[in-house]
Each structure stands twice: as C-alpha cells, then as structure tokens.
Design a protein around this motif. Structure first.
Motif, PDB file in Angstrom:
ATOM      1  N   GLU A 229       0.793  -1.231   0.000  1.00  0.00           N
ATOM      2  CA  GLU A 229       0.000   0.000   0.000  1.00  0.00           C
ATOM      3  C   GLU A 229       0.828   1.286   0.000  1.00  0.00           C
ATOM      4  OE1 GLU A 229      -3.195   0.128  -0.309  1.00  0.00           O
ATOM      5  OE2 GLU A 229      -3.708  -1.988  -0.075  1.00  0.00           O
ATOM      6  N   PHE A 230       2.007   1.237   0.596  1.00  0.00           N
ATOM      7  CA  PHE A 230       2.845   2.435   0.743  1.00  0.00           C
ATOM      8  C   PHE A 230       3.490   2.785  -0.599  1.00  0.00           C
ATOM      9  CE2 PHE A 230       6.927   4.282   2.729  1.00  0.00           C
ATOM     10  CZ  PHE A 230       6.353   5.543   2.886  1.00  0.00           C
ATOM     11  N   SER A 231       3.437   4.043  -0.969  1.00  0.00           N
ATOM     12  CA  SER A 231       3.935   4.466  -2.278  1.00  0.00           C
ATOM     13  C   SER A 231       5.439   4.253  -2.442  1.00  0.00           C
ATOM     14  CB  SER A 231       3.579   5.931  -2.523  1.00  0.00           C
ATOM     15  OG  SER A 231       4.060   6.761  -1.477  1.00  0.00           O
ATOM     16  N   ALA A 232       6.188   4.245  -1.341  1.00  0.00           N
ATOM     17  CA  ALA A 232       7.631   4.041  -1.420  1.00  0.00           C
ATOM     18  C   ALA A 232       8.031   2.588  -1.173  1.00  0.00           C
ATOM     19  CB  ALA A 232       8.343   4.940  -0.411  1.00  0.00           C
ATOM     20  N   GLY A 233       7.053   1.724  -0.953  1.00  0.00           N
ATOM     21  CA  GLY A 233       7.332   0.324  -0.700  1.00  0.00           C
ATOM     22  C   GLY A 233       7.615  -0.453  -1.966  1.00  0.00           C
ATOM     23  N   ALA A 234       7.886  -1.736  -1.800  1.00  0.00           N
ATOM     24  CA  ALA A 234       8.254  -2.594  -2.932  1.00  0.00           C
ATOM     25  C   ALA A 234       7.172  -2.642  -4.001  1.00  0.00           C
ATOM     26  CB  ALA A 234       8.560  -4.006  -2.428  1.00  0.00           C
ATOM     27  N   GLY A 235       5.906  -2.548  -3.582  1.00  0.00           N
ATOM     28  CA  GLY A 235       4.804  -2.637  -4.525  1.00  0.00           C
ATOM     29  C   GLY A 235       4.374  -1.311  -5.115  1.00  0.00           C
ATOM     30  N   HIS A 236       5.027  -0.228  -4.707  1.00  0.00           N
ATOM     31  CA  HIS A 236       4.712   1.119  -5.211  1.00  0.00           C
ATOM     32  C   HIS A 236       3.212   1.397  -5.141  1.00  0.00           C
ATOM     33  CE1 HIS A 236       8.850   1.410  -6.558  1.00  0.00           C
ATOM     34  NE2 HIS A 236       8.706   0.270  -7.207  1.00  0.00           N
ATOM     35  N   GLY A 237       2.699   1.333  -3.923  1.00  0.00           N
ATOM     36  CA  GLY A 237       1.278   1.566  -3.708  1.00  0.00           C
ATOM     37  C   GLY A 237       0.890   3.023  -3.899  1.00  0.00           C
ATOM     38  N   LYS A 238      -0.310   3.361  -3.476  1.00  0.00           N
ATOM     39  CA  LYS A 238      -0.846   4.687  -3.746  1.00  0.00           C
ATOM     40  C   LYS A 238      -0.849   5.615  -2.539  1.00  0.00           C
ATOM     41  CE  LYS A 238      -3.892   3.009  -7.437  1.00  0.00           C
ATOM     42  NZ  LYS A 238      -5.295   2.916  -7.928  1.00  0.00           N
ATOM     43  N   ARG A 239      -0.485   5.107  -1.363  1.00  0.00           N
ATOM     44  CA  ARG A 239      -0.581   5.935  -0.154  1.00  0.00           C
ATOM     45  C   ARG A 239       0.808   6.303   0.372  1.00  0.00           C
ATOM     46  NH1 ARG A 239      -5.902   5.564   2.702  1.00  0.00           N
ATOM     47  NH2 ARG A 239      -7.329   4.790   1.102  1.00  0.00           N
ATOM     48  N   PRO A 240       1.077   7.595   0.558  1.00  0.00           N
ATOM     49  CA  PRO A 240       2.413   8.042   0.960  1.00  0.00           C
ATOM     50  C   PRO A 240       2.631   8.181   2.469  1.00  0.00           C
ATOM     51  CG  PRO A 240       1.112   9.930   0.340  1.00  0.00           C
ATOM     52  CD  PRO A 240       0.225   8.722   0.148  1.00  0.00           C
ATOM     53  N   ILE A 241       1.679   7.725   3.285  1.00  0.00           N
ATOM     54  CA  ILE A 241       1.809   7.799   4.741  1.00  0.00           C
ATOM     55  C   ILE A 241       1.496   6.424   5.308  1.00  0.00           C
ATOM     56  CG2 ILE A 241       1.016   8.931   6.859  1.00  0.00           C
ATOM     57  CD1 ILE A 241       0.027  11.262   5.093  1.00  0.00           C
ATOM     58  N   VAL A 242       2.376   5.881   6.146  1.00  0.00           N
ATOM     59  CA  VAL A 242       2.206   4.517   6.637  1.00  0.00           C
ATOM     60  C   VAL A 242       2.794   4.385   8.037  1.00  0.00           C
ATOM     61  CG1 VAL A 242       4.407   3.665   5.726  1.00  0.00           C
ATOM     62  CG2 VAL A 242       2.491   2.069   5.990  1.00  0.00           C
ATOM     63  N   VAL A 243       2.276   3.451   8.802  1.00  0.00           N
ATOM     64  CA  VAL A 243       2.898   3.089  10.082  1.00  0.00           C
ATOM     65  C   VAL A 243       4.059   2.149   9.797  1.00  0.00           C
ATOM     66  CG1 VAL A 243       2.597   1.890  12.273  1.00  0.00           C
ATOM     67  CG2 VAL A 243       0.771   3.365  11.411  1.00  0.00           C
ATOM     68  N   SER A 244       5.251   2.493  10.273  1.00  0.00           N
ATOM     69  CA  SER A 244       6.405   1.608  10.119  1.00  0.00           C
ATOM     70  C   SER A 244       7.337   1.842  11.307  1.00  0.00           C
ATOM     71  CB  SER A 244       7.107   1.848   8.779  1.00  0.00           C
ATOM     72  OG  SER A 244       8.020   0.798   8.507  1.00  0.00           O
ATOM     73  N   TYR A 245       8.618   2.058  11.042  1.00  0.00           N
ATOM     74  CA  TYR A 245       9.592   2.196  12.117  1.00  0.00           C
ATOM     75  C   TYR A 245      10.504   3.395  11.886  1.00  0.00           C
ATOM     76  CZ  TYR A 245       8.135  -2.493  13.419  1.00  0.00           C
ATOM     77  OH  TYR A 245       7.398  -3.571  13.801  1.00  0.00           O
ATOM     78  N   ALA A 246      11.121   3.869  12.934  1.00  0.00           N
ATOM     79  CA  ALA A 246      12.032   5.004  12.828  1.00  0.00           C
ATOM     80  C   ALA A 246      13.222   4.673  11.941  1.00  0.00           C
ATOM     81  CB  ALA A 246      12.517   5.427  14.214  1.00  0.00           C
ATOM     82  N   SER A 247      13.554   3.391  11.829  1.00  0.00           N
ATOM     83  CA  SER A 247      14.702   2.977  11.019  1.00  0.00           C
ATOM     84  C   SER A 247      14.359   2.740   9.563  1.00  0.00           C
ATOM     85  CB  SER A 247      15.296   1.689  11.588  1.00  0.00           C
ATOM     86  OG  SER A 247      14.319   0.665  11.559  1.00  0.00           O
ATOM     87  N   SER A 248      13.094   2.649   9.216  1.00  0.00           N
ATOM     88  CA  SER A 248      12.706   2.322   7.842  1.00  0.00           C
ATOM     89  C   SER A 248      13.321   3.248   6.802  1.00  0.00           C
ATOM     90  CB  SER A 248      11.183   2.319   7.715  1.00  0.00           C
ATOM     91  OG  SER A 248      10.598   1.362   8.557  1.00  0.00           O
ATOM     92  N   PRO A 249      13.423   4.558   7.072  1.00  0.00           N
ATOM     93  CA  PRO A 249      14.033   5.440   6.072  1.00  0.00           C
ATOM     94  C   PRO A 249      15.477   5.089   5.725  1.00  0.00           C
ATOM     95  CG  PRO A 249      12.729   6.733   7.605  1.00  0.00           C
ATOM     96  CD  PRO A 249      12.806   5.337   8.171  1.00  0.00           C
ATOM     97  N   ALA A 250      16.171   4.375   6.593  1.00  0.00           N
ATOM     98  CA  ALA A 250      17.539   3.967   6.287  1.00  0.00           C
ATOM     99  C   ALA A 250      17.563   3.002   5.106  1.00  0.00           C
ATOM    100  CB  ALA A 250      18.182   3.300   7.507  1.00  0.00           C
ATOM    101  N   ALA A 251      16.451   2.299   4.888  1.00  0.00           N
ATOM    102  CA  ALA A 251      16.370   1.349   3.792  1.00  0.00           C
ATOM    103  C   ALA A 251      15.618   1.886   2.592  1.00  0.00           C
ATOM    104  CB  ALA A 251      15.691   0.063   4.264  1.00  0.00           C
ATOM    105  N   THR A 252      14.878   2.976   2.795  1.00  0.00           N
ATOM    106  CA  THR A 252      14.028   3.507   1.726  1.00  0.00           C
ATOM    107  C   THR A 252      14.329   4.982   1.505  1.00  0.00           C
ATOM    108  OG1 THR A 252      12.308   1.977   2.518  1.00  0.00           O
ATOM    109  CG2 THR A 252      11.658   3.619   0.892  1.00  0.00           C
ATOM    110  N   PRO A 253      15.201   5.298   0.548  1.00  0.00           N
ATOM    111  CA  PRO A 253      15.536   6.695   0.264  1.00  0.00           C
ATOM    112  C   PRO A 253      14.297   7.517  -0.093  1.00  0.00           C
ATOM    113  CG  PRO A 253      17.066   5.208  -0.835  1.00  0.00           C
ATOM    114  CD  PRO A 253      15.958   4.352  -0.289  1.00  0.00           C
TER     115      PRO A 253
END
Length: 351
Positions: A229-253
């Motif tokens: 669902e997340f637009s920056a995730g592997a599936g390139h979903g349509k929603r740009p706001i998601v619950v994840s972790y403080a470290s997730s941005p280290a893996a997703t530029p």
C-alpha cells in the motif's frame, strides 16, 4: 494511566521491517510441518514472525559453533506468533521463539509457555530490557520505535507539503493518504495505537475517529501496509503515509519518520517450555546476543541491537535519527488494558 514519555539517551531500535532481503535466508515452512515433540539434539527449531531474516553465513555459523542445524519456521505477525505460543504451553511446535515483542510479551509468560533462562551474555545490554516482574522467560534481542513514515518524494513531486507532526494526519489535505494496521493482528499496528494513547491520552479515540473519517485504510499487517500500500514500498502503492519504524528510512531513500509519533518496541527470544531440544534453544538465545548477530541486525532486519558497543551503519545517523521522545508502557499494563483499548478501537473503526 501508566504511560510514560521516554527521553532517549541511547540507541533506538527501529523494528522488524523487512524492507531489504538481500543476503538473507527465507526458510519458509508451516507450523504443521513441525509437530509437538519433534526434533533432535542435532537440530534447533525456531518459531518466528514472517519478517525474520539473517544472512545465511550467520545461520551457518550457528551450526559450526554448536554442531546443531537451525530450522526456521515462520508463523505470521508477532500477534499470531504470540497466540500460537500461548495456546500450546508445554507442547510447543519448536524449541525457541523469536519475535514476541513488549506489546504481546505478557500473554505467553502468563500462559507459562516459556522456560526461564538467563543468558550470561545478557549482562552486556539485553538485561536492561527485561520484562518487568518476569523470571527471565524472554531475552531482549533488538529494539526500535514504531513511527509514522512519510514518502517525502511523493509529496515533492506533487508540490504538496508533507506532514511534519502526528496530529496533522486528520487534516483534509491528507485525506485517503494514510495506511494503518489492525492492532489486534499487527504488532506495529498495536504500537501505533499505544503511541496515540500516549500522545493524546483520553482523546485518542477522537484522533482515531478523525483518521478513519479522513480515509485512513486499515490492513492486517506490516508487510501488506508497507510493501503493497505504501507508495515508497516494494509494490509502489498509492498511499504516501504509513505506520512503520524510525529505522525504515535507512532502507528507503526519500522517506522519513515523524519522530513525535513513536512507540518504543522491544523484540525478545525465549526457550519454549516442553521443547524437544531445550539445551539447543538456550544456545540459540546466547547466539542471538553474540556480536556477530547483533552487528548484522541493522542491515538484515533494520532493527537496533541491544548489546552495548555494537556498531551501527554510519548512514543511520542521517536517514534514521533516534527519536528524542517515545511512548513506553510495561507489558503487564498493556496486557491489562489491551481488550479495553481494542474494543474502543473497534467501536471507532466500525462506526
């Protein structure tokens, strides 16, 4: 309400986000393939959540050091894993369990599904995260913070100002842009629920109502939310706001975390009561606290290690900064109020 804000004085563990799976094992099996009482002194069966991964060379190192093969059985999210363990006390489907976190820790302890074991290595940091009032049934392995993540690149390309604070997500300009997780089935979903309780106190249901009214989508777990669902995730979903972790941005530029929205989460490993290979399970607990495993956690599972002196990737300081404040609660307090909070949540979501 025993909810505490914690001013961080050290590293924070950004969760079990399986964003990158390179150099990692994926030994998928089903619980039915590993019946109660099965196993031998030459094999240790680890029950864990779907997001558990370690580099193959580290798995091989466990066998080299102990002479025992490590068999890994994935069993859904942390909530499903906790339920499975709690319903089979004394007759486990494996020898050890990894991935039960502080939002679900009280359940298997109360069910007497775990055998107390204190690893000698825990004195180097893991012991600081012991479950309050427990007898050593669970040993901390990693830690982190469940936080709202933002796809900043998505907002930049649309010339829309990205949210910078937790409470902005109910504003009309962010309608239909958020994906959340069901707290009854998802560990980070529960973390988000607890973060809202810590931030908004008695007004948390009003915040949930505002999120739902603003078109927030609720899915079963992290994998669906982030990777579909997340637009920056592997599936390139349509929603740009998601619950994840403080470290997730280290893996997703191109993404960032809202650091005012975080719940402190800790993941544990434990020896299952009635395990076929109890001694092997204890060796696995020791191994998970070793410098080899602890150093691999940030890049293989995007979590912060609990053992002191463990190096972190340099890029994390820029892309995954440590939240200065997090919501914290004891597992016992969460357990005592879980159903009350979930009932409130369901009432809001179902309207």
């Amino acid at each position: 309400m025993a909810i505490f804000g914690n001013r961080s004085g050290g590293i924070r563990r950004p969760g079990r986000t399986m964003i990158v799976a390179s150099l990692a094992i994926s030994l998928v099996a089903t619980l039915s393939a590993c019946g109660s009482g099965e196993g031998s002194a030459n094999e240790v069966t680890l029950l864990t959540h779907d997001s558990f991964q370690l580099p193959q060379e580290i798995v091989d190192q466990f066998q080299t050091e102990t002479g025992m093969k490590l068999k890994i059985v994935h069993s859904g999210d942390a909530g499903a894993l906790s339920a499975t363990i709690s319903l089979t006390p004394g007759s486990p489907k494996g020898d050890a369990v990894f991935g039960i976190d502080n939002t679900f820790a009280a359940r298997p302890i109360e069910a007497k599904a775990l055998l107390p074991y204190v690893s000698p290595a825990a004195a180097n940091g893991a012991a600081e995260f012991n479950v309050e009032g427990s007898a050593g049934e669970l040993t901390a392995v990693d830690r982190g913070d469940v936080c709202i993540n933002i796809d900043d690149a998505w907002f930049d390309t649309r010339d829309i100002e990205a949210p910078t604070q937790f409470d902005q997500l109910t504003e009309p300009k962010y309608r239909d842009l958020t994906v959340l997780m069901d707290p009854s089935t998802s560990s980070p979903g529960m973390g988000f629920l607890l973060a809202t309780l810590g931030r908004f106190r008695n007004h948390a249901p009003d915040y949930w109502r505002g999120m739902v009214s603003n078109g927030a989508k609720i899915v079963s777990g992290w994998e669906v939310a982030y990777n579909q669902e997340f637009s920056a995730g592997a599936g390139h979903g349509k929603r740009p706001i998601v619950v994840s972790y403080a470290s997730s941005p280290a893996a997703t530029p191109g993404t960032s975390a809202l650091l005012d929205s975080c719940f402190a989460q800790v993941e544990y490993i434990g020896v299952l009561r009635g395990a076929a290979n109890t001694e092997g399970a204890k060796k696995l607990v020791d191994f998970m606290l070793s410098s080899t495993v602890q150093a691999a956690l940030p890049t293989s599972m995007y979590v912060y290690p609990v053992q002191k002196g463990t190096p972190l990737p340099a890029s994390w300081r820029q892309r995954a900064p440590i939240p200065a404040w997090t919501v914290t609660m004891t597992p016992a307090y969460i357990s005592a109020h879980r159903e009350e909070w979930l009932n409130e949540w369901r009432a809001v979501v179902k309207g």
